[in-house]
Motif scaffolding. Structure first.
Motif: not given
Length: 181
Positions: A74-98
């Motif tokens: 749920q979105n609330d769980a992402y809000a408890r992470l560092s703010p750069d985690v979600v955008p970092a997962l969506l980058t091309a270089e992190n696609r395999s991790m995503l």
């Protein structure tokens, strides 16, 4: 000269013609009980971040007929992470991790909460689920609440289930991650 005049006449007539715009048909709106898991996730505001990750990962099995169980963060769980985690997962270089993170939230078969409770009871208080990522999620009970624990010991509580034609959706209030090393 005749050809040039004919072309000029054709172009001038074409310019006077009324252009009828092409209109796409309206999208087919399915009743909630007819939605696939991917359509249900996309329709839920509380799962919008997970829906974005699901789409970016290219995971198509949740739109197929094969039964799956999804433990969607749920979105609330992402809000408890560092703010750069979600955008970092969506980058091309992190696609395999995503792809691996999304697959970690999916288990083959349609498993409802009653079945999860049966498995926990049969496993003396603990059931292990193998995810599409290949790593395990542990299911236990915290009081009467079903609880998931990831490979690092992070915990998420399972919310109200949603049954869809191709499986089960369980919203989770914690961020769960597979072994990424």
């Amino acid at each position: 000269m005749k050809h040039i005049l004919a072309l000029a006449a054709a172009f001038s007539l074409a310019a006077c013609a009324t252009v009828v715009p092409t209109v796409a048909p309206p999208p087919i709106m399915l009743a909630p009980e007819q939605r696939t898991l991917s359509a249900e996730i996309a329709a839920r505001p509380d799962l919008s971040i997970f829906a974005t990750q699901l789409a970016a990962s290219g995971e198509a099995r949740l739109a197929s007929a094969a039964p799956m169980t999804v433990f969607a963060t749920q979105n609330d769980a992402y809000a408890r992470l560092s703010p750069d985690v979600v955008p970092a997962l969506l980058t091309a270089e992190n696609r395999s991790m995503l792809v691996k993170v999304v697959a970690y939230h999916i288990v083959p078969g349609a498993i409802d909460q009653a079945e999860l409770r049966r498995r926990v009871a049969a496993g003396n208080g603990r059931a292990m689920l193998t995810t599409l990522a290949g790593d395990s999620l542990a299911v236990t009970l915290t009081g009467e609440t079903l609880t998931l624990t990831d490979v690092d010991g992070d915990v998420g509580y399972i919310g109200a289930e949603v049954r869809r034609p191709n499986g089960m959706l369980h919203p989770v209030n914690g961020f769960l991650a597979p072994s990424l090393g």
